[in-house]
Write an enzyme that holds these catalytic residues in place. Structure first.
Site, mmCIF file in Angstrom:
data_model
loop_
_atom_site.group_PDB
_atom_site.id
_atom_site.type_symbol
_atom_site.label_atom_id
_atom_site.label_comp_id
_atom_site.label_asym_id
_atom_site.label_seq_id
_atom_site.Cartn_x
_atom_site.Cartn_y
_atom_site.Cartn_z
ATOM 1 N N PHE A 27 0.892 -1.285 0.021
ATOM 2 C CA PHE A 27 -0.037 -0.033 -0.076
ATOM 3 C C PHE A 27 0.812 1.280 0.046
ATOM 4 O O PHE A 27 0.817 1.908 1.228
ATOM 5 C CB PHE A 27 -0.866 -0.072 1.263
ATOM 6 C CG PHE A 27 -1.671 -1.399 1.423
ATOM 7 C CD1 PHE A 27 -2.765 -1.611 0.814
ATOM 8 C CD2 PHE A 27 -1.051 -2.172 2.384
ATOM 9 C CE1 PHE A 27 -3.526 -2.801 0.841
ATOM 10 C CE2 PHE A 27 -1.759 -3.682 2.386
ATOM 11 C CZ PHE A 27 -2.980 -3.694 1.802
ATOM 12 N N GLY A 53 5.533 -1.288 10.388
ATOM 13 C CA GLY A 53 4.623 -1.618 9.248
ATOM 14 C C GLY A 53 5.037 -1.919 7.977
ATOM 15 O O GLY A 53 5.130 -0.939 7.170
ATOM 16 N N SER A 59 7.482 -0.868 0.917
ATOM 17 C CA SER A 59 8.254 0.504 1.799
ATOM 18 C C SER A 59 9.717 0.088 2.162
ATOM 19 O O SER A 59 10.457 0.918 2.064
ATOM 20 C CB SER A 59 7.519 0.826 2.702
ATOM 21 O OG SER A 59 6.943 0.104 3.875
ATOM 22 N N ASP A 78 7.380 -5.199 12.396
ATOM 23 C CA ASP A 78 5.775 -5.631 11.773
ATOM 24 C C ASP A 78 5.527 -6.968 12.684
ATOM 25 O O ASP A 78 6.538 -7.723 12.745
ATOM 26 C CB ASP A 78 5.694 -5.822 10.514
ATOM 27 C CG ASP A 78 4.336 -5.864 10.087
ATOM 28 O OD1 ASP A 78 3.340 -6.525 10.545
ATOM 29 O OD2 ASP A 78 3.929 -5.340 9.086
ATOM 30 N N SER A 131 4.970 -3.470 17.742
ATOM 31 C CA SER A 131 5.348 -2.262 17.877
ATOM 32 C C SER A 131 6.043 -1.955 19.166
ATOM 33 O O SER A 131 7.041 -1.467 19.719
ATOM 34 C CB SER A 131 4.945 -0.996 17.062
ATOM 35 O OG SER A 131 5.360 0.153 17.391
ATOM 36 N N ASP A 148 3.822 3.254 9.561
ATOM 37 C CA ASP A 148 2.700 2.904 8.604
ATOM 38 C C ASP A 148 2.148 1.590 9.269
ATOM 39 O O ASP A 148 2.011 0.501 8.495
ATOM 40 C CB ASP A 148 3.394 2.731 7.239
ATOM 41 C CG ASP A 148 2.387 2.480 6.087
ATOM 42 O OD1 ASP A 148 1.183 2.766 6.386
ATOM 43 O OD2 ASP A 148 2.657 2.027 5.156
ATOM 44 N N HIS A 151 -4.008 1.542 12.291
ATOM 45 C CA HIS A 151 -4.555 2.739 12.128
ATOM 46 C C HIS A 151 -5.586 2.941 13.168
ATOM 47 O O HIS A 151 -6.243 3.914 12.833
ATOM 48 C CB HIS A 151 -5.178 2.707 10.532
ATOM 49 C CG HIS A 151 -4.085 3.021 9.731
ATOM 50 N ND1 HIS A 151 -4.376 2.892 8.255
ATOM 51 C CD2 HIS A 151 -2.873 3.356 9.630
ATOM 52 C CE1 HIS A 151 -3.406 3.373 7.538
ATOM 53 N NE2 HIS A 151 -2.276 3.388 8.494
ATOM 54 N N HIS A 176 2.645 7.861 7.291
ATOM 55 C CA HIS A 176 1.694 7.393 6.016
ATOM 56 C C HIS A 176 0.289 7.428 6.455
ATOM 57 O O HIS A 176 -0.218 7.471 7.585
ATOM 58 C CB HIS A 176 2.040 6.116 5.557
ATOM 59 C CG HIS A 176 1.519 5.800 4.151
ATOM 60 N ND1 HIS A 176 0.920 4.671 3.772
ATOM 61 C CD2 HIS A 176 1.798 6.568 2.961
ATOM 62 C CE1 HIS A 176 0.648 4.707 2.355
ATOM 63 N NE2 HIS A 176 0.950 5.818 1.923
ATOM 64 N N ASP A 177 -0.522 7.845 5.435
ATOM 65 C CA ASP A 177 -2.128 7.818 5.178
ATOM 66 C C ASP A 177 -2.376 8.901 6.182
ATOM 67 O O ASP A 177 -3.483 8.881 6.917
ATOM 68 C CB ASP A 177 -2.417 6.342 5.834
ATOM 69 C CG ASP A 177 -1.985 5.437 5.197
ATOM 70 O OD1 ASP A 177 -2.260 4.929 3.864
ATOM 71 O OD2 ASP A 177 -1.473 4.531 5.646
HETATM 72 N N1 SAH Z 1 4.424 -0.299 4.442
HETATM 73 C C1 SAH Z 1 3.768 -1.348 4.010
HETATM 74 C C2 SAH Z 1 2.105 -1.423 4.266
HETATM 75 C C3 SAH Z 1 1.957 -1.566 5.722
HETATM 76 S S1 SAH Z 1 0.545 -2.179 6.243
HETATM 77 C C4 SAH Z 1 3.847 -1.157 2.318
HETATM 78 O O1 SAH Z 1 4.682 -0.622 1.964
HETATM 79 O O2 SAH Z 1 3.080 -1.887 1.742
HETATM 80 C C5 SAH Z 1 0.290 -2.099 7.924
HETATM 81 C C6 SAH Z 1 1.123 -3.038 8.659
HETATM 82 O O3 SAH Z 1 1.183 -2.788 9.883
HETATM 83 C C7 SAH Z 1 0.525 -4.530 8.495
HETATM 84 O O4 SAH Z 1 1.485 -5.562 8.060
HETATM 85 C C8 SAH Z 1 0.380 -4.868 10.044
HETATM 86 O O5 SAH Z 1 0.795 -6.388 10.518
HETATM 87 C C9 SAH Z 1 1.252 -3.974 11.003
HETATM 88 N N2 SAH Z 1 1.070 -3.653 12.209
HETATM 89 C C10 SAH Z 1 -0.318 -3.087 12.534
HETATM 90 N N3 SAH Z 1 -0.479 -2.776 13.763
HETATM 91 C C11 SAH Z 1 0.934 -3.513 14.269
HETATM 92 C C12 SAH Z 1 1.694 -3.189 15.653
HETATM 93 N N4 SAH Z 1 0.797 -2.828 16.659
HETATM 94 N N5 SAH Z 1 2.685 -3.767 15.866
HETATM 95 C C13 SAH Z 1 3.553 -4.032 14.503
HETATM 96 N N6 SAH Z 1 3.012 -3.997 13.541
HETATM 97 C C14 SAH Z 1 1.932 -3.802 13.259
HETATM 98 MG MG MG Z 2 -0.037 2.975 4.799
#
Ligand code: SAH
Ligand code: MG
Length: 218
Positions: A27, A53, A59, A78, A131, A148, A151, A176-177
């Site tokens: 994404f 993320g 990314s 992640d 995280s 990222d 959300h 991001h976003d």
């Molecule tokens: N940066 C990526 C998209 C990330 S999507 C790209 O370029 O495509 C969001 C990611 O965040 C997911 O893989 C999800 O597993 C991770 N995520 C969500 N909450 C999290 C948390 N609390 N700790 C670690 N990773 C998390």
């Molecule tokens: Mg994003």
């Protein structure tokens, strides 16, 4: 500002990357990716980079390739269990990433093979953990943090509080976003972006599509 100048330079095109970036699920807009590449190249002078993320590594390839260029390191955090929107039945669920054995989402397999394909294993350190857990004993100063991850407001706030404090003066915080209009998307990333600016510890450098770029002042 320096970085605006940098952003005007020709962008790193997918052809410059070590893999076909379109083959990696994810994404991230190519222009956002190219911006991350440039920021990480600049941050190479300041300290290691860290993203929260990674998903399948899109990314990570942009940031990691710049770290490779600078002989720097990217920590890629992640838990690989997906965010809310990736779970079965949700809008961004991808069946290829569902692990039947554990009955859980698992993007780590794709992530790992993409790092190998991109020849980034010497420069990207995957941290497979939530995280907040990864941050618990963290003390290494960072040149760039890219947020990222989840959300929900809680997840975004945790990411901001856990990682922004490790950014060195002059280092970057990229989020991001960012959707200033709630009609366009969730507000949690925008909330932490506003919090960062209100803290007076960060200044706005640029906004590239939904990628907000801030720099640590103090
Ligand atoms: N940066 C990526 C998209 C990330 S999507 C790209 O370029 O495509 C969001 C990611 O965040 C997911 O893989 C999800 O597993 C991770 N995520 C969500 N909450 C999290 C948390 N609390 N700790 C670690 N990773 C998390
Ligand atoms: Mg994003």
């Amino acid at each position: 500002m320096e970085i605006s100048h940098t952003l005007e330079q020709p962008l790193a095109l997918p052809e410059d990357l070590p893999v076909d970036i379109d083959s990696i699920k994810g994404f991230l807009d190519p222009q956002e990716g190219a911006t991350l590449y440039r920021l990480a190249a600049e941050a190479g002078e300041l300290g290691p980079c860290l993203e929260v993320g990674s998903y399948c590594g899109k990314s990570t390839v942009y940031l990691g390739s710049a770290c490779k260029l600078m002989r720097n390191t990217l920590f890629a955090v992640d838990h690989h269990r997906g965010s809310e929107e990736h779970q079965p039945g949700e809008e961004y669920h991808d069946r290829d990433l569902f692990d039947e054995r554990s009955q859980l989402m698992d993007s780590f397999h794709h992530f790992r093979s993409n790092m190998r394909a991109a020849d980034l294993e010497e420069f990207v350190v995957p941290i497979v953990a939530p995280s907040a857990v990864a941050a618990r004993h963290w003390s290494t100063p960072l040149g760039l943090v890219f947020i990222d991850g989840g959300h929900s407001l809680d997840a975004a706030m945790t990411d901001y509080r856990s990682w922004s404090r490790h950014i060195v003066p002059g280092g970057y915080l990229a989020i991001h976003d960012i959707f200033p209009d709630p009609a366009d998307g969730g507000q949690a990333p925008y909330e932490i972006y506003k919090l960062a600016l209100a803290s007076a510890q960060f200044e706005l450098v640029a906004m590239v599509k939904t990628l907000g770029i801030l720099r640590r002042i103090q």
